[in-house]
Design an enzyme around this catalytic site. Structure first.
Site, short mmCIF file in Angstrom:
data_model
loop_
_atom_site.label_atom_id
_atom_site.label_comp_id
_atom_site.label_asym_id
_atom_site.label_seq_id
_atom_site.Cartn_x
_atom_site.Cartn_y
_atom_site.Cartn_z
CD GLN A 1 -1.46 -2.28 2.09
OE1 GLN A 1 -0.26 -2.55 2.19
NE2 GLN A 1 -2.41 -2.97 2.72
CD GLN B 1 -1.57 -3.52 -2.11
OE1 GLN B 1 -0.55 -4.17 -2.31
NE2 GLN B 1 -2.43 -3.80 -1.14
CG ASP B 2 -4.20 0.49 -1.47
OD1 ASP B 2 -4.84 -0.28 -2.21
OD2 ASP B 2 -4.11 0.35 -0.25
CG ASP C 1 -7.49 -3.65 -3.84
OD1 ASP C 1 -8.10 -4.34 -4.68
OD2 ASP C 1 -7.12 -4.08 -2.73
NE ARG D 1 -8.83 -6.95 -3.99
CZ ARG D 1 -8.03 -7.55 -3.11
NH1 ARG D 1 -8.24 -8.81 -2.78
NH2 ARG D 1 -7.02 -6.90 -2.56
#
Length: 559
Positions: free
Chosen positions: A352, A374-375, A396, A465
């Site tokens: 993250q 990520q993120d 994500d 998701r």
């Protein structure tokens, strides 16, 4: 604060003791008119937590308006108590793990925002005996949705932090109880104030912005052109500017750093007074920028994507919370960014690592790029709009619980680490009454260069998701390339959220848009134009009420 609390307590007590039904006729076609007196047992059936609801409400017959005022004020009181608890733990920071301290600081920050949101919400609903105007109803529902998001962010941070039994025992129970109370408040407000069919979208209106940054001096003059639809949008419009400053690393501007320019912006301004415009000249700015809640209506204009770059490398692996890992964080309402690249260069191995965290209500990003893995883009809360932007990432890489719309944007899945898959979205709606979700309209989903040239066939990409139980994401009238797996969507953990989420697709195109092999979850839908209109800008964000003042181009309905 004490005087305010005493005054508002007095008002609430008077409201509850009077128990006089509102003389106003029911504004919406509810089975139960919100002005009709009912028992707590009855009204609590309409909330997600009936037992908690009954334990909170006074044991007297009243109407949903007064019940809502009571629970919103009770929510404010509880949030102030929680804020004190967190502050008490932070006084012991020397004895706590660093990750716990970081999580507590996030909770402290978020509780402060929630106090503001609850003051504003209570003031709005206490100022009228019954219904509010539609736009004001949307404001309050947005704020009450955001306090639940703040709670969840605090809880997630504490849960992920290094173990501290004292903090967990002291805060987890109040967090859980307060979250139920906030959910009850939102449910009662939704029952009493929010109509079943909030809005019917107007005809399609596309407003186009011209000459945004040809010269810095031209930023105050915009042309608003109605290309299709009715005849109400022709002519010129101006973005009102109160002051303009320049940031340049070579010393030729007013400031050499972005943070210095932000600090110079006035506090607590209103949009009627105009934007404080910061022109950030071309350069790579290695700064961590935070636009505080009191820096309202700030407009930041760069010299173009990959020309003006704001970059950092904070990550969870290096000890930051996801919330604090952002290179650029904004909370001040009415923020606008144009022609800027925002980066987090921590890399995929650092997990993250946020490029931008946005919790600014009525904010807009135009022609910007967000780069990470990520993120990448944390659309945390409240109402947000992104137009003609590029978003790069892996896991994500668009996540959060704002009411957010992406229009005419490019979404670029990158090559993830070995064993990982890409999820473009991870929407975090936790309550069925939150007005939050992700609307992706007329965008392009295509592989970034590293993924497109990869021979790793195991690196699959999905539209999203379910990070939280009521996750809500809609793709409509967008181009979806073959990079997206035929199933379209991916589980988070087993059957979690599959029946309570709302994922939908409408009128998409491209080889990855075929829905024949999509997931068969109860919460997944292929929707028609009537349902899709609920996620257009005029309905989902009430954009016609606030986007024109930003000068940012947008299309209010389906194309």
């Amino acid at each position: 604060m004490d005087c305010k609390l005493f005054f508002l307590s007095f008002i609430v007590v008077i409201n509850l003791l009077s128990l006089i039904p509102s003389p106003f006729a029911n504004a919406y076609n509810y089975t139960l008119p919100p002005s009709r007196p009912v028992t707590p047992d009855f009204i609590c059936k309409f909330t997600p937590y009936p037992i908690s609801c009954k334990s909170v409400l006074p044991n007297k017959t009243s109407n949903v308006y007064d019940y809502t005022r009571f629970t919103v004020f009770k929510s404010l009181s509880q949030t102030l108590r929680f804020q004190t608890l967190v502050n008490n733990f932070l006084r012991l920071r020397a004895a706590l793990p660093k990750t716990t301290v970081a999580a507590l600081e996030d909770c402290q920050f978020l509780a402060g925002l929630s106090v503001d949101y609850l003051w504003s919400s209570f003031g709005a609903i206490n100022a009228t005996p019954s219904a509010l105007p539609g736009w004001k109803t949307e404001d309050v529902q947005t704020l009450l949705s955001a306090i639940l998001t703040n709670q969840e962010t605090c809880y997630d941070g504490l849960k992920s932090a290094s173990s501290s039994w004292r903090v967990r025992n002291g805060l987890f129970a109040p967090l859980a109880n307060d979250t139920k109370l906030f959910s009850v408040s939102l449910a009662l407000f939704t029952k009493g104030w929010v109509p079943k069919n909030k809005l019917v979208p107007r005809q399609v209106t596309q407003r186009k912005l011209f000459g945004l940054v040809d010269e810095f001096g031209s930023t105050t003059q915009r042309r608003s052109l109605l290309e299709t639809g009715d005849d109400n949008g022709h002519g010129h419009s101006k973005v009102v500017v109160r002051e303009r400053v320049t940031v340049s690393q070579d010393g030729t501007g007013n400031f050499t750093t972005i943070n210095d320019a932000v600090a110079a912006a006035p506090n607590k301004t209103q949009v009627s007074g105009g934007y404080f415009v910061i022109h950030v000249k071309a350069g790579v700015y290695e700064e961590y920028v935070s636009i505080a809640k009191n820096k309202r209506y700030l407009m930041m204009i760069g010299d173009g994507i990959n020309q003006t770059v704001i970059t950092g490398n904070r990550s969870v692996v290096d000890g930051w919370t996801t919330f604090k890992s952002a290179t650029f964080a904004v909370t001040g309402p009415g923020f606008v960014a144009v022609n800027i690249t925002f980066r987090n260069t921590a890399g995929a191995s650092k997990h993250q690592a946020v490029a931008v965290r946005n919790g600014a209500d009525l904010s807009a990003f135009y022609s910007c790029s967000f780069e990470g893995y990520q993120d990448t883009l944390y659309t945390h809360s409240l109402r947000q709009f992104y137009r003609e932007c590029d978003v790069y990432g892996t896991v994500d890489f668009i996540f959060g619980n704002a009411a957010v719309a992406f229009q005419n944007c490019n979404l670029y899945p990158r090559l993830p680490m070995s064993g990982q898959f890409n999820a473009i979205t991870a929407q975090g709606r936790t309550d069925p009454n939150q007005n939050t979700g992700i609307s992706i309209h007329n965008c392009t989903v295509i592989a970034a260069d590293d993924l497109a040239s990869s021979t790793d066939g195991a690196a699959k990409t999905y539209l999203g998701r379910p990070w939280k139980e009521y996750s809500r994401t809609v793709y409509m009238q967008s181009y979806i390339d073959s990079v997206v797996d035929a199933a379209g969507w991916r589980e988070w953990n087993g059957n979690f959220g599959l029946s309570t989420l709302y994922y939908a697709e409408h009128d998409n195109r491209g080889p990855g848009s075929e829905t024949a092999k999509r997931v068969t979850w109860p919460g997944y839908h292929v929707i028609n134009a009537t349902d899709a209109k609920n996620f257009t800008l005029s309905s989902f964000l009430l954009a016609d009420n606030w986007l024109p003042q930003t000068g940012v181009a947008y299309t209010s309905g389906l194309i």
